[in-house]
Structure formats: C-alpha cells, structure tokens
Scaffold this motif. Structure first.
Motif, PDB file in Angstrom:
ATOM      1  N   UNK A 286       0.865  -1.182   0.000  1.00 32.79           N
ATOM      2  CA  UNK A 286       0.000   0.000   0.000  1.00 32.79           C
ATOM      3  C   UNK A 286       0.898   1.227   0.000  1.00 32.79           C
ATOM      4  N   UNK A 287       0.367   2.327  -0.481  1.00 30.39           N
ATOM      5  CA  UNK A 287       1.167   3.540  -0.514  1.00 30.39           C
ATOM      6  C   UNK A 287       0.276   4.770  -0.515  1.00 30.39           C
ATOM      7  N   UNK A 288       0.854   5.885  -0.125  1.00 36.61           N
ATOM      8  CA  UNK A 288       0.057   7.100   0.000  1.00 36.61           C
ATOM      9  C   UNK A 288       0.404   8.172  -1.023  1.00 36.61           C
ATOM     10  N   UNK A 289       1.302   7.877  -1.961  1.00 35.70           N
ATOM     11  CA  UNK A 289       1.644   8.873  -2.972  1.00 35.70           C
ATOM     12  C   UNK A 289       0.751   8.727  -4.198  1.00 35.70           C
ATOM     13  N   UNK A 290       0.451   9.860  -4.861  1.00 32.71           N
ATOM     14  CA  UNK A 290      -0.376   9.785  -6.072  1.00 32.71           C
ATOM     15  C   UNK A 290       0.270   8.888  -7.127  1.00 32.71           C
ATOM     16  N   UNK A 291      -0.598   8.177  -7.851  1.00 30.23           N
ATOM     17  CA  UNK A 291      -0.112   7.228  -8.856  1.00 30.23           C
ATOM     18  C   UNK A 291      -0.482   7.766 -10.230  1.00 30.23           C
ATOM     19  N   UNK A 292       0.500   8.295 -10.931  1.00 34.76           N
ATOM     20  CA  UNK A 292       0.194   9.006 -12.166  1.00 34.76           C
ATOM     21  C   UNK A 292       0.222   8.106 -13.400  1.00 34.76           C
TER      22      UNK A 292
END
Lengths: 221, 411
Positions: free
Chosen positions: B342-348
């Motif tokens: 899981x991660x909290x950075x935007x996924x572009x």
C-alpha cells in the motif's frame, strides 16, 4: 478499484468485500487489497490469458461485480473482528516521543497513556511491511500530524501514533510516526500459519506492562 | 549463425526476447563446440560434506537466490518479490532441463565469483554479463576463458567462475541442473530484501546447497543435450562444453535508453497539463538509489522535477509492480517486485505488464522515457508477449524431451 471516498463505513466495506473475495475466489480476480477507503483488485497473471480479449473480459466482469457489490457492502453489518489484547510498555527508554506528544496535545504523560489504553483500535489496513497494521480509532485527543522529518531507524516493536491511527513496527525501518511505547511480541513469523499476528479487521486493545515484564517477554520471543 | 524464426512483436512495443525459437531444429552433435582444457579427468568427484554446495568466493554487487516469489500474500503486506524478471528465471531453468519454478541465482551488475566442487550443467541467462572460467579442476588457468551465455554449459568439478560487469543490461539469472536447495520460507526460496524474509544477499564464503544428486543429473542432461561424442568427452575427461544454439538475451531494444509503455494512472487527471506533458516528454535518469523495491528517477539534461501542487493527499491505497508514484518532490518512482503493498503517494502512470522485464534490466545511470498507450494496446502487448514466452518454453522443453505443466507442483 472502488473508492468510497469519505463515506463513514468506507473502510468496513472495503474489508468485508476483500474478505468475501478471499472466501469466494472469482476467476477475474487474482489478488485483492483493501485500502483505508478503497478496494483494489488485480487481474490474474498474463500467463493465464487464453485469447487476446481475455484481459478486457476479466476487467468487464470485475467491474460488473464491483459496481453491484460496492453499494451493498455499505449496508452489510460490520463483521465482529477478533479481539486481541497486546502488551504495551510505555517506560521512557522505549517511548522517546511520549513527552513530546503530551506537550503537543496539552496533556500529561499519564493522560496520553490512558487515552491510548482506552482507544478501541481496529486493524483497518494491512500494508507498508509484513506484519504492519494501520490501527484506526485512536482517541481524538491524541491526534497529531507525522514528524517533520522521519526517523532513519525506528526500533523493532515500537508502538507509534500519527493522525487517528496507531501501529506497531514489526521490524526496524525508517518511520515518521511518534513513538510512545513498545510491544514485546513478534508481529510477523514467516514460519507460522498465519504468519501475521494481526489480521485485517482485528480489534486491538493495549494492556500496560512494566519494563521488567517487557524485558522478560522480549527475551522469550 | 543465429537462426531464423524471429517472432514479430515489433509493432506493439517491447520486443522482449527477440528469441530465436529454433532450439529444436538442429541436432546437438552438429552444432556442438568444445573447449578442451585437460586430457585426463583429475581425481574428479568431490567428496565430503560440502560436495554439493556452491561456494561464493566474492559476492558481487548484489547477488541473491530467487525463484518465482510469493504470490497471494498481499493481504499480509508481502509483495511477490522473486526474480526481477520471473519469465527470464523460468527460461534459465528450462535451459538446463529444470522445472521453471526452481530457484536460481540472480546477479545484479558486477557479478560474483563462484567455486563449484562438482560437475554442473548450468546456464547464465538475461544480461550480457561476461562470464569467465578462472580455474579448472582446482588449478588456475593461465588465461581466463570466456564462456558463452544464454545456453546450457557443462562445467566440470573444481571450476571457478567469475561474472564480470555486464556489457549490456543489468541482471542475469543463473540456473543449475537439479536446482538450488536453500531453505523454503512461505513456499519460496527467494530473498525478499525489503521485507527481510527468506535469505539475505549473498556474501563471500556463503555455501549454497545444490540438489544432492547434482552430479548425476548434470552428467545425464549434458549427455542428452550434447550428444554422444562431445558429451562423453566432456563428462568423462572433465571438459567445458556447450551446444551451439542459444536463446536471445533479454536486453531491451534501445538499451540504455528504455522506451517504457505506460497507461494513465489513477491520479493522472489531477496532474496539471503542463506537468503531464513534462512527465511524458522528459528523458528520466535512473537514480543510484534504485533497488529491488523501486526505480527512482531523477531529472536529466533539460529535465526538471514536476510540480505536484495539484495532486491530492491520499489515504493509503493498494499499489503494485509497475505503479509510477509521484511523491511531493516531483521525481517519479517506478515500483519493482519488492514494492510495499500500500502507498500514500499519487499514482500518475502504470507500466504496461509487457514492459516489466525491461525494468529489470535498468541500471543506475540508464535512461527512461515513457510513452502513453491505451489499455487495449497494453492488453495486446501482454498477450503477444505471453504467446512468445510459451512458444520458447515449449521449444526448450521439447529439446530435453520434457513436459512441465503450470499446475504441476514440484515441492
């Protein structure tokens, strides 16, 4: 992927759908991961592609399944998670940020500990690293942003808080949360089944132990 | 003298194997080469406790044991990990007649030095590493011999092998007949370095357990693949030998500039149009901070970090191999096999799955340029790649008269 946005039952819905998909596997879903308010599904691996349109048809089936269940899931009753009481030691050598947290929250150290012990936590998301659980439901008086600069090394077993969540670090890693105590149990045991002590949806409460008890339990892990 | 059948994948992007799928077409005897180093077999068979163990003399930059990894453990926050290019690891195994799921050694950059006390039937597949034989039958060679890659090799007992820095590409997978028998953890022998599960990176003096029957298996497979005379000579007199056919390396076209096909990610639309443009137009440089968890990119030449002010703050969500995250600093990170779950950075962006193998060959200092494709194109590419992989696998199995099924459980 489904996003329930700010719906108050978003996380609960995500967890129940993920549990359902693990219980009743679907051909179009290889793996499912619940987020704080989202659910992500992964299609089976390319190895399973039978024809050029297989991936598209899996995606269609997955979307149809999700759009039907996503609304329903919000109305399902919350599954009663298993209650786990975990030992926590809040003594100074294991709690480097306790005084800082107390100052920032305008509380005494003993109030911080009391609020943490009273919090009814739920394992909302399993993520970050094996054995790590984001425990939601932290007492509102303890709500703080993360540290300005993350620590290079958080000691294994550290109990930490940030925002409205608490967590235990299963092994030593960089981390930006505030460390207020330590838990002597091993959270991830690759040779056990299941390997993780905390499962998605578990209810967690902490029980205070002394430094001696901590050291004794730590040496037996 | 490379054979003819070149499946055409060109139109749809990463031309993964450029594989010559002729492996079954010519007789091994006719194509065999040999390298005679000694006329008589020295008191050959290694004896004792470490008889079937490889000895790591020098570790190299990053050398680990890997197999197909641990799937279906994302709900324990454990990503699959495993060989950085699982399909290449499968082919390495098939080259030596193994089940494709066996554990192999993954070599990253400048490689290890490995001593074997026993006969080996092995293959080094992936990047263009220079593989040299430094000792034979326990004696140093006056002039180190360069061994060929991407095909099986018979290596007699007492050999010291050195993998030098790759001339092209970054990672290779080395399979040994009979497989490695390091401990299984959660169903895999892979070292998951990010999670600290399975083995660790290999160090000098480490011993790696091979199949206890490795010598018998190696000799038998070498005899089958090399044919009568050459096989006899190699296995009886202790000579290095190999067939003349090979499969093509996994170096992506254009290396060290990788043209990576991507589809729009979940937060693409939230990125400012000028920044979208910059993300796609810029050539990114692979940072030395990259590892098995992720490829960190940095701005290069005219390039610049992106402005991420328009992107949302996120609660943790699922991320996956190939996800391109854009942290606040504006430098993209491409997640690799040992990613967090899981991660909290935007996924572009999301890298098309057909391009995963290409990512495994990206070294620090290489360049990456993204190009947008549609979901349909990505589907077509992954289907084409999978067909190609299956054809090569079938050809290799036919070569050794074997048939492995995906459902077969070996352990």
């Amino acid at each position: 992927m489904v996003d329930w946005h700010d719906h108050p039952k978003a996380n609960q819905a995500a967890r129940s759908l993920a549990a359902l998909l693990r219980q009743e596997p679907q051909a179009f879903c290889d793996e499912v991961v619940a987020g704080v308010r989202t659910l992500a599904m992964r299609l089976p691996e390319t190895r399973g592609l039978q024809n050029p349109n297989q991936a598209a048809s899996w995606r269609e089936q997955a979307q149809a399944w999700l759009s039907e269940k996503a609304k329903e899931a919000l109305c399902w009753p919350a599954a009663e998670g298993r209650l786990q009481v975990l030992p926590a030691c809040y003594e100074p050598p294991l709690a480097p940020d306790l005084v800082f947290v107390a100052e920032r929250c305008g509380l005494s150290v003993s109030d911080v500990i009391r609020h943490h012990l009273e919090s009814e936590l739920v394992a909302e998301v399993i993520g970050f690293m094996p054995g790590f659980a984001y425990l939601g439901g932290l007492h509102p008086a303890l709500k703080l942003p993360r540290r300005d600069s993350p620590r290079h090394k958080v000691p294994e077993g550290s109990i930490a808080i940030a925002g409205n969540q608490s967590a235990i670090y299963p092994s030593s890693t960089p981390g930006g949360w505030h460390l207020i105590g330590s838990c002597p149990l091993r959270l991830f045991r690759p040779l056990c089944d299941p390997p993780a002590l905390i499962q998605e949806g578990d209810r967690i409460r902490f029980e205070r132990i002394s430094l001696e008890a901590f050291e004794q339990q730590w040496s037996q892990r | 003298m490379e054979p003819a059948v070149k499946p055409s994948l060109k139109a749809s992007g990463p031309n993964r194997h450029k594989v010559s799928t002729d492996v079954a077409t010519k007789s091994a005897e006719k194509m065999s080469e040999r390298l005679s180093v000694t006329d008589k077999r020295p008191s050959s068979k290694a004896k004792g406790r470490d008889a079937a163990k490889l000895c790591i003399r020098k570790a190299g930059l990053l050398t680990t044991v890997q197999d197909q990894g641990r799937s279906h453990m994302a709900h324990w926050a454990l990503s699959r990990g495993g060989a950085a290019d699982p399909m290449a690891a499968r082919l390495a195994n098939l080259l030596v007649g193994n089940h494709p799921d066996e554990a192999v050694i993954e070599i990253t950059g400048p490689g290890p030095q490995i001593y074997s006390p026993c006969d080996l039937w092995m293959a080094s597949y992936g990047a263009e590493h220079e593989l040299v034989l430094q000792e034979l039958a326990g004696r140093p060679l006056r002039k180190a011999m360069v061994l060929p890659l991407h095909r099986p090799l018979f290596i007699p007992a007492g050999s010291l092998l050195q993998w030098r820095a790759p001339r092209q590409g970054w990672r290779s997978w080395v399979a040994f007949a009979g497989g490695l028998q390091t401990p299984l953890v959660l169903g895999s022998r892979s070292a998951h370095l990010a999670a600290g599960i399975g083995g660790q990176r290999l160090e000098a003096q480490d011993l790696l357990a091979l199949n206890p029957e490795v010598e018998g298996i190696s000799v038998q497979r070498a005899l089958t693949a090399l044919g009568g005379e050459l096989g006899q000579r190699a296995t009886y007199h202790g000579e290095c030998a190999w067939p003349r056919w090979r499969i093509a390396s996994t170096i992506p076209d254009g290396w060290p500039l990788l043209d990576v096909p991507v589809i729009k990610g979940r937060h693409w639309a939230a990125l400012d149009p000028a920044e979208q443009q910059a993300l796609m137009d810029q050539v990114w440089k692979v940072s030395s901070q990259s590892n098995r968890q992720g490829l960190r990119l940095e701005a290069h030449g005219e390039g610049r970090p992106l402005n991420t002010a328009s992107l949302p703050q996120l609660a943790s969500e699922a991320v996956h191999l190939g996800t391109v995250q854009l942290p606040p600093a504006g430098l993209p990170v491409i997640l690799m096999g040992e990613h967090q779950t899981t991660g909290g950075y935007p996924r572009v962006l999301e890298v098309a799955s057909a391009a995963y193998p290409m990512l495994s060959q990206a070294a620090a200092g290489n360049f990456i340029q993204f190009h947008l494709i549609t979901l349909e194109e990505a589907d077509r590419m992954s289907y084409a790649m999978q067909r190609l992989q299956i054809r090569v696998e079938q050809a290799l199995q036919a070569k050794f008269g074997q048939r492995f099924h995906d459902t077969e459980h070996r352990r």
